[in-house]
Design a protein around this motif. Structure first.
Motif, short mmCIF file in Angstrom:
data_model
loop_
_atom_site.label_atom_id
_atom_site.label_comp_id
_atom_site.label_asym_id
_atom_site.label_seq_id
_atom_site.Cartn_x
_atom_site.Cartn_y
_atom_site.Cartn_z
N ALA A 96 -8.83 24.49 -3.78
CA ALA A 96 -9.02 24.28 -5.21
C ALA A 96 -10.45 24.62 -5.58
O ALA A 96 -11.34 24.64 -4.73
N HIS A 102 -13.06 25.77 -17.94
CA HIS A 102 -11.90 26.29 -17.21
C HIS A 102 -11.67 27.77 -17.50
O HIS A 102 -11.44 28.56 -16.57
N ARG A 103 -11.76 28.17 -18.74
CA ARG A 103 -11.47 29.57 -19.06
C ARG A 103 -12.55 30.50 -18.52
O ARG A 103 -12.26 31.65 -18.18
N LEU A 143 -11.65 30.75 -14.79
CA LEU A 143 -10.46 31.60 -14.69
C LEU A 143 -10.82 33.07 -14.87
O LEU A 143 -10.32 33.93 -14.14
N PRO A 186 -4.78 29.65 -8.48
CA PRO A 186 -4.10 29.70 -9.78
C PRO A 186 -4.67 28.64 -10.72
O PRO A 186 -5.38 27.71 -10.29
N ALA A 187 -4.37 28.78 -11.99
CA ALA A 187 -5.02 27.96 -13.02
C ALA A 187 -4.87 26.47 -12.79
O ALA A 187 -5.76 25.69 -13.14
N ASP A 188 -3.77 26.03 -12.17
CA ASP A 188 -3.54 24.59 -12.02
C ASP A 188 -4.35 23.95 -10.90
O ASP A 188 -4.33 22.73 -10.74
N VAL A 189 -5.09 24.75 -10.12
CA VAL A 189 -5.99 24.17 -9.10
C VAL A 189 -7.44 24.53 -9.40
O VAL A 189 -8.30 24.53 -8.52
N PHE A 210 -10.47 23.10 -11.60
CA PHE A 210 -10.86 21.87 -12.28
C PHE A 210 -12.27 22.02 -12.83
O PHE A 210 -13.18 22.46 -12.12
N SER A 222 -11.75 19.79 -18.16
CA SER A 222 -10.58 19.17 -17.53
C SER A 222 -10.56 17.65 -17.69
O SER A 222 -9.55 17.02 -17.39
N ALA A 240 -5.72 14.82 -8.74
CA ALA A 240 -4.73 15.83 -9.13
C ALA A 240 -4.02 16.45 -7.93
O ALA A 240 -2.82 16.75 -7.99
N VAL A 241 -4.74 16.64 -6.82
CA VAL A 241 -4.13 17.26 -5.64
C VAL A 241 -3.63 16.22 -4.65
O VAL A 241 -3.09 16.56 -3.59
#
Length: 251
Positions: free
Chosen positions: A118, A125-126, A129, A142-145, A147, A152, A171-172
């Motif tokens: 992660a 975040h953006r 990314l 990927p976006a969901d890992v 933070f 967030s 979260a993880v």
């Protein structure tokens, strides 16, 4: 022995050579903000890096407001935050490069199947990314890992506040004893250590400033709490092994 199952990576100047690009944009905007307050001091990107490395734009602006004794209203502050993100992202999408030798290591970690991965960053975040997408690391993160201390959390923070690491671990589904962090800055290392995570201090981005600067940063990160220092990504597995061989009592 310490059982590690998850590796939490900082992004800026740990995975992606982004700090210089980001601080170029930050300096342009910071100078506009200071001028709007009647302050004639001007910053270059390197000057801002020296003063605020490892912090996000919110942290940097809070520091400047305190230093120069002015206060932006929330609406104005948030407008500048969005403007800074746009300016930095444009530079990253044009010029960002991966940190030297990190790509083969990320592939090896991914292929091993032994560790979750992660990103834990102070940056929005953006922006993160955009960075990982530009340098072809999205396949690992990927976006969901990803933070972000800036976006967030219910309340935005900046490292060395450990909140983003605590959030990421929740979260993880991991405890601090199951994680290793990789950080390149004092504030980032402090955030990970304050969250109870054993940390690898990475000084590779300082290579162009010479070995003396790398050694200086190695000493600083060790003082903050980094357990192992990594000068080059080629040393990652050796550093991780050292962490894994530490007794649980050293957590």
């Amino acid at each position: 022995m310490t059982k590690i199952t998850h590796i939490l990576f900082d992004c800026d100047n740990t995975l992606v050579l982004s700090e210089e690009l980001a601080f170029e944009a930050c300096a342009d905007l910071a100078n506009i903000i200071l001028a709007s307050q009647g302050i004639t001091d001007k910053y270059t990107g390197p000057q801002l890096m020296g003063e605020f490395i490892g912090q996000n734009f919110r942290g940097m602006m809070n520091g400047l407001q305190k230093k120069y004794n002015f206060q932006l209203g929330d609406q104005t502050f948030n407008k500048y935050v969005t403007q800074e993100e746009d300016m930095v992202i444009a530079k990253l999408e044009a010029k960002a490069q991966p940190c030297v030798n990190c790509m083969p290591v990320l592939q090896e970690v991914h292929d091993s199947g032994k560790y979750g991965m992660a990103v834990v960053s102070s940056s929005a975040h953006r922006r993160v990314l955009a960075s990982v997408t530009k340098v072809d690391q999205l396949k690992y993160f990927p976006a969901d890992v990803i933070f972000s201390a800036a976006t967030s959390l219910p309340k935005p923070t900046s490292k060395p506040d450990p909140a983003v690491y605590i959030h990421a671990m929740k979260a993880v589904g991991k405890q601090p004893s199951e994680c290793v962090a990789v950080e390149d800055s004092k504030s980032g290392t402090g955030a990970a250590v304050n969250a109870g995570i054993l940390t690898i201090g990475y000084v590779g981005p300082y290579e162009k400033e010479g070995r003396e600067k790398q050694d200086e940063m190695a000493k600083l990160l060790t003082e903050v709490g980094a357990k192992v220092i990594m000068y080059d990504w080629k040393e990652f597995w050796e550093c991780l092994e050292k962490i894994e061989q530490m007794p649980a009592s050293r957590l």
